[in-house]
Design a protein around this motif. Structure first.
Motif, PDB file in Angstrom:
ATOM      1  N   ALA A  44       0.842  -1.194   0.000  1.00 48.04           N
ATOM      2  CA  ALA A  44       0.000   0.000   0.000  1.00 48.04           C
ATOM      3  C   ALA A  44       0.877   1.243   0.000  1.00 48.04           C
ATOM      4  O   ALA A  44       1.948   1.270   0.616  1.00 48.04           O
ATOM      5  N   THR A  45       0.418   2.282  -0.685  1.00 50.88           N
ATOM      6  CA  THR A  45       1.109   3.575  -0.641  1.00 50.88           C
ATOM      7  C   THR A  45       0.389   4.556   0.281  1.00 50.88           C
ATOM      8  O   THR A  45       0.964   5.559   0.689  1.00 50.88           O
ATOM      9  N   LEU A  46      -0.886   4.260   0.591  1.00 50.04           N
ATOM     10  CA  LEU A  46      -1.667   5.128   1.463  1.00 50.04           C
ATOM     11  C   LEU A  46      -2.559   4.279   2.365  1.00 50.04           C
ATOM     12  O   LEU A  46      -3.244   3.368   1.897  1.00 50.04           O
ATOM     13  N   VAL A  47      -2.525   4.598   3.642  1.00 54.28           N
ATOM     14  CA  VAL A  47      -3.417   3.971   4.614  1.00 54.28           C
ATOM     15  C   VAL A  47      -4.237   5.081   5.264  1.00 54.28           C
ATOM     16  O   VAL A  47      -3.681   6.028   5.817  1.00 54.28           O
ATOM     17  N   GLU A  48      -5.552   4.962   5.148  1.00 55.76           N
ATOM     18  CA  GLU A  48      -6.460   5.937   5.760  1.00 55.76           C
ATOM     19  C   GLU A  48      -7.074   5.312   7.008  1.00 55.76           C
ATOM     20  O   GLU A  48      -7.665   4.230   6.956  1.00 55.76           O
ATOM     21  N   ILE A  49      -6.940   6.000   8.146  1.00 53.80           N
ATOM     22  CA  ILE A  49      -7.552   5.557   9.399  1.00 53.80           C
ATOM     23  C   ILE A  49      -8.642   6.550   9.749  1.00 53.80           C
ATOM     24  O   ILE A  49      -8.383   7.750   9.884  1.00 53.80           O
ATOM     25  N   VAL A  50      -9.855   6.043   9.881  1.00 51.87           N
ATOM     26  CA  VAL A  50     -10.995   6.889  10.231  1.00 51.87           C
ATOM     27  C   VAL A  50     -11.468   6.484  11.624  1.00 51.87           C
ATOM     28  O   VAL A  50     -11.851   5.333  11.847  1.00 51.87           O
ATOM     29  N   VAL A  51     -11.416   7.433  12.546  1.00 51.49           N
ATOM     30  CA  VAL A  51     -11.764   7.167  13.943  1.00 51.49           C
ATOM     31  C   VAL A  51     -13.034   7.939  14.292  1.00 51.49           C
ATOM     32  O   VAL A  51     -13.093   9.158  14.142  1.00 51.49           O
ATOM     33  N   THR A  52     -14.060   7.205  14.743  1.00 49.97           N
ATOM     34  CA  THR A  52     -15.281   7.826  15.250  1.00 49.97           C
ATOM     35  C   THR A  52     -15.520   7.310  16.668  1.00 49.97           C
ATOM     36  O   THR A  52     -14.730   6.533  17.199  1.00 49.97           O
ATOM     37  N   GLU A  53     -16.628   7.735  17.255  1.00 52.11           N
ATOM     38  CA  GLU A  53     -16.899   7.337  18.642  1.00 52.11           C
ATOM     39  C   GLU A  53     -17.147   5.848  18.774  1.00 52.11           C
ATOM     40  O   GLU A  53     -16.792   5.237  19.783  1.00 52.11           O
ATOM     41  N   ASP A  54     -17.783   5.222  17.751  1.00 54.65           N
ATOM     42  CA  ASP A  54     -18.167   3.817  17.898  1.00 54.65           C
ATOM     43  C   ASP A  54     -17.538   2.892  16.870  1.00 54.65           C
ATOM     44  O   ASP A  54     -17.890   1.714  16.792  1.00 54.65           O
ATOM     45  N   ALA A  55     -16.582   3.405  16.059  1.00 51.31           N
ATOM     46  CA  ALA A  55     -15.988   2.544  15.037  1.00 51.31           C
ATOM     47  C   ALA A  55     -14.619   3.072  14.611  1.00 51.31           C
ATOM     48  O   ALA A  55     -14.315   4.265  14.756  1.00 51.31           O
ATOM     49  N   SER A 157      -9.959  -3.062   3.498  1.00 52.42           N
ATOM     50  CA  SER A 157     -10.470  -2.269   4.616  1.00 52.42           C
ATOM     51  C   SER A 157     -10.788  -3.205   5.774  1.00 52.42           C
ATOM     52  O   SER A 157     -11.371  -4.267   5.564  1.00 52.42           O
ATOM     53  N   VAL A 158     -10.400  -2.802   6.968  1.00 51.20           N
ATOM     54  CA  VAL A 158     -10.766  -3.518   8.188  1.00 51.20           C
ATOM     55  C   VAL A 158     -11.602  -2.558   9.021  1.00 51.20           C
ATOM     56  O   VAL A 158     -11.136  -1.464   9.373  1.00 51.20           O
ATOM     57  N   ILE A 159     -12.833  -2.968   9.321  1.00 53.63           N
ATOM     58  CA  ILE A 159     -13.758  -2.101  10.061  1.00 53.63           C
ATOM     59  C   ILE A 159     -14.053  -2.743  11.410  1.00 53.63           C
ATOM     60  O   ILE A 159     -14.499  -3.892  11.483  1.00 53.63           O
ATOM     61  N   LEU A 160     -13.802  -1.993  12.470  1.00 52.16           N
ATOM     62  CA  LEU A 160     -14.003  -2.479  13.828  1.00 52.16           C
ATOM     63  C   LEU A 160     -15.197  -1.773  14.438  1.00 52.16           C
ATOM     64  O   LEU A 160     -15.259  -0.534  14.437  1.00 52.16           O
ATOM     65  N   GLY A 162     -18.387  -2.005  17.756  1.00 56.21           N
ATOM     66  CA  GLY A 162     -18.582  -2.491  19.115  1.00 56.21           C
ATOM     67  C   GLY A 162     -17.347  -2.294  19.971  1.00 56.21           C
ATOM     68  O   GLY A 162     -16.913  -3.187  20.693  1.00 56.21           O
ATOM     69  N   LEU A 163     -16.776  -1.090  19.886  1.00 56.91           N
ATOM     70  CA  LEU A 163     -15.543  -0.801  20.619  1.00 56.91           C
ATOM     71  C   LEU A 163     -15.780  -0.819  22.126  1.00 56.91           C
ATOM     72  O   LEU A 163     -16.811  -0.349  22.613  1.00 56.91           O
ATOM     73  N   ASP A 164     -14.794  -1.338  22.843  1.00 59.19           N
ATOM     74  CA  ASP A 164     -14.885  -1.375  24.304  1.00 59.19           C
ATOM     75  C   ASP A 164     -14.575  -0.026  24.931  1.00 59.19           C
ATOM     76  O   ASP A 164     -14.973   0.240  26.067  1.00 59.19           O
ATOM     77  N   ARG A 165     -13.853   0.796  24.224  1.00 56.32           N
ATOM     78  CA  ARG A 165     -13.530   2.134  24.734  1.00 56.32           C
ATOM     79  C   ARG A 165     -13.240   3.038  23.553  1.00 56.32           C
ATOM     80  O   ARG A 165     -13.082   2.583  22.420  1.00 56.32           O
ATOM     81  N   ARG A 166     -13.147   4.322  23.821  1.00 54.72           N
ATOM     82  CA  ARG A 166     -12.863   5.295  22.775  1.00 54.72           C
ATOM     83  C   ARG A 166     -11.353   5.447  22.594  1.00 54.72           C
ATOM     84  O   ARG A 166     -10.601   5.534  23.568  1.00 54.72           O
ATOM     85  N   PHE A 167     -10.916   5.484  21.354  1.00 54.24           N
ATOM     86  CA  PHE A 167      -9.504   5.673  21.049  1.00 54.24           C
ATOM     87  C   PHE A 167      -9.298   7.083  20.505  1.00 54.24           C
ATOM     88  O   PHE A 167      -9.963   7.502  19.554  1.00 54.24           O
ATOM     89  N   GLU A 168      -8.360   7.810  21.121  1.00 55.94           N
ATOM     90  CA  GLU A 168      -8.081   9.182  20.709  1.00 55.94           C
ATOM     91  C   GLU A 168      -7.119   9.183  19.515  1.00 55.94           C
ATOM     92  O   GLU A 168      -6.118   8.457  19.516  1.00 55.94           O
ATOM     93  N   PRO A 169      -7.396  10.008  18.493  1.00 53.43           N
ATOM     94  CA  PRO A 169      -6.505  10.067  17.327  1.00 53.43           C
ATOM     95  C   PRO A 169      -5.047  10.378  17.684  1.00 53.43           C
ATOM     96  O   PRO A 169      -4.129   9.841  17.067  1.00 53.43           O
ATOM     97  N   LYS A 170      -4.836  11.231  18.702  1.00 53.87           N
ATOM     98  CA  LYS A 170      -3.449  11.571  19.060  1.00 53.87           C
ATOM     99  C   LYS A 170      -2.704  10.361  19.625  1.00 53.87           C
ATOM    100  O   LYS A 170      -1.498  10.206  19.414  1.00 53.87           O
ATOM    101  N   ASP A 171      -3.411   9.484  20.353  1.00 53.83           N
ATOM    102  CA  ASP A 171      -2.773   8.274  20.870  1.00 53.83           C
ATOM    103  C   ASP A 171      -2.470   7.296  19.743  1.00 53.83           C
ATOM    104  O   ASP A 171      -1.431   6.630  19.747  1.00 53.83           O
TER     105      ASP A 171
END
Length: 487
Positions: A44-55, A157-160, A162-171
């Protein structure tokens, strides 16, 4: 009669698949690093990570997978990347080894799905923890074949959910910077439309390249400025295939506060790592030889750090010594009866010491000269009958001269050991011991540093006036100090 042999089946509980993901990593956020590295391995030349509250979605434009590729993807402990260690397009050293990193996502979510496209094949596989645990005897995952135009370009694409907790983009960004090869060419990672860039440190750089019987060890150590030193993330990053496995101090724990100024990274792709990618097989021959090499590298770093520290310290000493001598010059000019050199001539110019010194245009006219060798002070022998005996001097000695007409004194700040005298004189040269505990204490602040230097110099100058009467010398010193710091 010999009975026929019996056999015991080798089985594994289905729940162990989930346990692998939940227990393999000390931090649940590690799964994002693993998925990004899978994208890197897939060219891959580009990986896009999209972070929301529940996915969270990790989407790449790599080579994607066909039906057989998906089967291999879910083959736990697959050795495929060991047999094909280079990616086909960019020839990248593939990072994955054990085929179990993808299950790390189970430590953070209840469900993940993989959507992948390779040419005309588009498929979706869903892993649901609850459904997996309910069907005890079913060891398979549902595969849904999607229309070829469901996704325009190859990739995965891998879509997660039912998250157990929220992940912050800065982390997530911090983990990507440390644990993925974002410095590699033709590879970029974005988080919520923000491009992740490597950390950039400023300081004195020390690149190195060493050979071992297993492969090269290369990297760069950076000695940070004192103002930029930080007490977090101490140590040198050890990278395997451009990915940080862990940090090591390599003996810096004995350096005191100075170790906070040292950062850097070392690459050693031959090092055997643990299955959770958080450490090394330390009793291996590869690791033992690596540690030996790094021991030698860090000895060189320590020497460079000491030189840089001494250079800065010398500049500080030079400024303080100049200030002290200017104040003493003023006090002696105001009190000619206290001077062992007589009255200062009007318009007197004060020259620096050594052949390379410049003539000052100011009345105070003090010029510093850092003594780099023992030859420069010897040049004074031809010009002066009374000369400083400089055999004790080190390359880091600081020398300044205060001159009154045709006479004066040379002041030398140098190292004479902690047990050496605080100050002493030889003829018209005053030696100040920078190793003395009292000097070290007083040099911590600018004001006390200058005052302490002035105290030591006026003490010796006052004794030069009448060495047989120390009580009177101390009274002269007190008067000179008072006038020197009257402002």
């Amino acid at each position: 009669m010999q009975s026929s042999p019996e056999f015991i089946p080798l089985t594994i509980d289905k729940s162990h698949i989930i346990t692998i993901g939940e227990r393999m990593y000390t931090e649940s956020i590690e799964f994002i690093r693993e998925l990004v590295n899978n994208s890197y391995d897939a060219d891959a030349t580009l990986v896009e990570i999209v972070v929301t509250e529940d996915a969270i979605e990790i989407r790449d434009n790599g080579s994607g997978m066909d039906r057989e590729g998906l089967k291999q993807y879910f083959n736990i402990g697959s050795q495929q990347k060991l047999y094909a260690p280079k990616s086909p397009i960019y020839g990248r050293d593939r990072i994955g080894q054990f085929g179990i990193g993808k299950f790390a996502s189970l430590s953070a979510c209840k469900r993940f799905e993989v959507i992948t496209k390779r040419d005309d094949f588009v498929g979706r596989v869903t892993f649901d923890k609850e459904q997996w645990e309910k069907t005890e005897d079913v060891w398979q995952l549902p595969l849904e074949i999607l229309p070829a135009d469901f996704r325009k370009h190859n990739g995965t694409s891998v879509i997660l959910t039912g998250l157990d907790r929220r992940f912050e983009p800065k982390d997530i960004e911090a983990k990507i910077i440390e644990g993925t090869p974002i410095k590699a060419p033709h590879f970029r990672v974005r988080i919520n439309n923000h491009t992740v860039t490597p950390l950039s440190l400023t300081g004195h750089r020390l690149p190195f390249l060493e050979g071992t019987s297993f492969g090269p060890v290369n990297g760069e150590i950076i000695i940070l400025p004192e103002t930029a030193s930080i007490a977090t993330d101490l140590g040198i990053e050890i990278k395997v295939k451009q990915v940080t496995i862990k940090r090591e101090l390599f003996g810096m724990e004995t350096w005191g506060k100075a170790m906070a100024r040292v950062r850097g990274e070392v690459n050693a792709d031959f090092l055997p790592i643990t299955s959770d990618r958080t450490g090394f097989i330390k009793d291996s021959n590869e690791y033992q030889e690596f540690v030996g090499i790094m021991g030698k590298v860090m000895e060189g770093v320590k020497v460079s750090l000491q030189k840089l520290t001494m250079k800065k310290e010398s500049k500080k000493v030079s400024r303080a010594l100049k200030d002290a001598l200017q104040r003493i010059y003023k006090a002696l000019a105001a009190n000619p009866d206290l001077s062992p050199f007589g009255t200062i001539p009007t318009g007197d110019e004060i020259k620096g010491i050594g052949s390379a010194a410049e003539v000052s245009k100011k009345k105070e006219g003090l010029k510093e000269e850092e003594v780099k060798t023992e030859e420069k002070p010897k040049q004074l022998e031809k010009k002066r009958k009374k000369k400083p005996k400089v055999k004790r001097l080190t390359p880091n000695a600081i020398i300044k001269r205060i001159k009154f007409g045709e006479t004066g004194v040379s002041c030398v700040v140098d190292s004479f050991g902690e047990d050496g005298p605080e100050v002493f004189s030889e003829e018209t040269t005053i030696y100040i011991n920078r190793d003395h505990p009292l000097y070290k204490r007083e040099s911590a602040k600018v004001d006390t540093h200058t005052l302490n230097l002035a105290r030591l110099i006026t003490q010796e100058i006052s004794l030069m006036k009448n060495p047989k009467n120390p009580r009177q010398a101390f009274e002269r010193q007190s008067k000179l100090l008072k006038d020197a710091f009257i402002d």
